[in-house]
Scaffold this motif. Sequence first.
Motif, PDB file in Angstrom:
ATOM      1  N   THR A 192       0.951  -1.165  -0.064  1.00 34.39           N
ATOM      2  CA  THR A 192       0.198   0.064  -0.098  1.00 34.39           C
ATOM      3  C   THR A 192       0.915   1.280   0.104  1.00 34.39           C
ATOM      4  O   THR A 192       0.318   2.365   0.006  1.00 34.39           O
ATOM      5  CB  THR A 192      -0.923  -0.102   1.087  1.00 34.39           C
ATOM      6  OG1 THR A 192      -0.120  -0.228   2.549  1.00 34.39           O
ATOM      7  CG2 THR A 192      -1.926  -1.097   1.060  1.00 34.39           C
ATOM      8  N   SER A 193       2.086   1.139  -0.058  1.00 38.10           N
ATOM      9  CA  SER A 193       3.045   2.264  -0.186  1.00 38.10           C
ATOM     10  C   SER A 193       3.014   3.054  -1.489  1.00 38.10           C
ATOM     11  O   SER A 193       2.698   2.475  -2.623  1.00 38.10           O
ATOM     12  CB  SER A 193       4.487   1.954   0.403  1.00 38.10           C
ATOM     13  OG  SER A 193       5.096   1.141  -0.937  1.00 38.10           O
ATOM     14  N   SER A 194       3.610   4.113  -1.425  1.00 37.14           N
ATOM     15  CA  SER A 194       3.871   5.107  -2.590  1.00 37.14           C
ATOM     16  C   SER A 194       4.865   4.289  -3.599  1.00 37.14           C
ATOM     17  O   SER A 194       4.345   4.300  -4.840  1.00 37.14           O
ATOM     18  CB  SER A 194       4.358   6.414  -2.289  1.00 37.14           C
ATOM     19  OG  SER A 194       4.645   7.278  -3.487  1.00 37.14           O
ATOM     20  N   GLU A 195       5.719   3.759  -3.152  1.00 41.09           N
ATOM     21  CA  GLU A 195       6.832   3.070  -3.918  1.00 41.09           C
ATOM     22  C   GLU A 195       6.113   2.026  -4.718  1.00 41.09           C
ATOM     23  O   GLU A 195       6.204   1.851  -6.230  1.00 41.09           O
ATOM     24  CB  GLU A 195       7.948   2.209  -3.201  1.00 41.09           C
ATOM     25  CG  GLU A 195       8.924   1.619  -4.017  1.00 41.09           C
ATOM     26  CD  GLU A 195       9.779   1.015  -3.048  1.00 41.09           C
ATOM     27  OE1 GLU A 195      10.822   0.132  -3.912  1.00 41.09           O
ATOM     28  OE2 GLU A 195       9.912   1.174  -1.861  1.00 41.09           O
ATOM     29  N   PHE A 196       5.208   1.092  -4.265  1.00 40.02           N
ATOM     30  CA  PHE A 196       4.491  -0.011  -4.921  1.00 40.02           C
ATOM     31  C   PHE A 196       3.336   0.641  -5.577  1.00 40.02           C
ATOM     32  O   PHE A 196       3.259   0.311  -6.957  1.00 40.02           O
ATOM     33  CB  PHE A 196       3.966  -0.857  -4.072  1.00 40.02           C
ATOM     34  CG  PHE A 196       3.306  -2.247  -4.468  1.00 40.02           C
ATOM     35  CD1 PHE A 196       4.008  -3.336  -4.525  1.00 40.02           C
ATOM     36  CD2 PHE A 196       1.860  -2.106  -4.914  1.00 40.02           C
ATOM     37  CE1 PHE A 196       3.430  -4.463  -5.196  1.00 40.02           C
ATOM     38  CE2 PHE A 196       1.438  -3.311  -5.463  1.00 40.02           C
ATOM     39  CZ  PHE A 196       1.959  -4.300  -5.527  1.00 40.02           C
ATOM     40  N   MET A 197       2.475   1.207  -5.119  1.00 45.98           N
ATOM     41  CA  MET A 197       1.090   1.803  -5.771  1.00 45.98           C
ATOM     42  C   MET A 197       1.452   2.677  -6.795  1.00 45.98           C
ATOM     43  O   MET A 197       0.613   3.046  -7.810  1.00 45.98           O
ATOM     44  CB  MET A 197       0.351   2.513  -4.718  1.00 45.98           C
ATOM     45  CG  MET A 197      -0.679   1.300  -4.147  1.00 45.98           C
ATOM     46  SD  MET A 197      -1.646   0.449  -4.954  1.00 45.98           S
ATOM     47  CE  MET A 197      -2.026  -0.910  -4.018  1.00 45.98           C
TER      48      MET A 197
END
Length: 437
Positions: A344-349
């Motif tokens: 759910t992090s910015s890196e993944f999403m």
Amino acid sequence: MKKKLLSALLCVSMISALAAGCGSKDSSAEGGESDSAEATTLTMWLPPLDDDTETNFKNLLSGWEEENNCTVEMEIIPWQNYEERWSTGVAGGETPDIGYMYVEMYPTYISSGLVMDLTDMVTDEDYDEYLFLDRGEMMGGLYGVPIVTGVPFVLYYNQDILDSLNETAPETWEDFARICEEATQDTDGDGVIDQYGYAVGLNSGDMSNLYALNSYIYSLLWQAGGDIYTDDLKEVAFNNEAGVEAIEFLKSLQPYMPENVMSLSGTDAFATVFAEGKAAFGVTRSSSADETIFASDYPNLKNWDYVTSLKNVDYGTFGAADCLSVMTTSENPELALDLIRYITSSEFMTEYHKVAPGAPLTVSEEYTGDPKMERIVGEDRSKWRPLQAGPCGTEILENYAAHIQSIMEGNMSVKEALDESAEYCNEVLSEYYAENE
């Protein structure tokens, strides 16, 4: 009353605390310590969130897996038998480390002790970073981290019709009712109404029989200051003063709806009435690419805009907040939560939303959807919410919806129908608590 496998769930959750084999697998020599070089395995159950969820997720998880010496095993379960897979799996002693759940699923599994309360595992920094973390709070704990959110049902309006009436976008119930009345007209003079105020369809059609609640009812209930359950979840509250006011307002709008409102589905009401320029207002789920979707799906709908929520005593409209949750059977709950944080992090999403558009979940992620819809996840974020999670949810909501149908068909008065529904639902809740307390 449906037992919903509560007895089985309770047994499973107690047995799993004593037996190995559920959830993650931590390899070790018999009687010895874990081999730190051997990867841990975390299991995760998900529905299909895009055309190829497993591949898309795995491509983005490889770095996390390597960093944590962990293999993530995903089971992608079709939507149509998602709840059944959970029920049969749990009854057979099989649970993942991490599960994707929507609100209707939570009461059963929270009550059985299968879903971990994350309250003591998250920080103030998590609440500052994750925009919708409070949507995972239910039944007295934090049981999930939202992963799919930001697409609530909103009220669309036809700007050309409003311009013809010298009206602007409604803000209150009073505005809305006035414009609905003004817009309901016989525009060609043949004695038949051919333009409506509000494109509503109360037949489920090919959607869930609860679709009408999502589209039309929850918003009015919450805007009136009401809710489905009392705060302690021991009784329903939809027949109190606020609940009655909400359905009375809906009933008062019926003269401005299509004559076939009871046989028309909600999706058809939007597509064939509102989107064809035959109504001032219509409701459907919002999207991060609405203008693109509308241009393709509704080519005759040219000049439109939306109101996220009307206001009576409060704002409110239904928006899902499906979550990832850690199961209490997991042998590695801290690692499981770390994986949820990463997904759910910015890196993944930021990368995932390039293949499956959606609302940013964190402060750090930039909005990349349709600029016209950005205020839904920005300034209007507090105007929409998920359902109130409570026991026996599906049974209660289906009964509530059926009684609203009776009201709109003219078979029962508002108060009579809501009281009858509440009496039934309270008996269901009483039976539930007698079995599970």
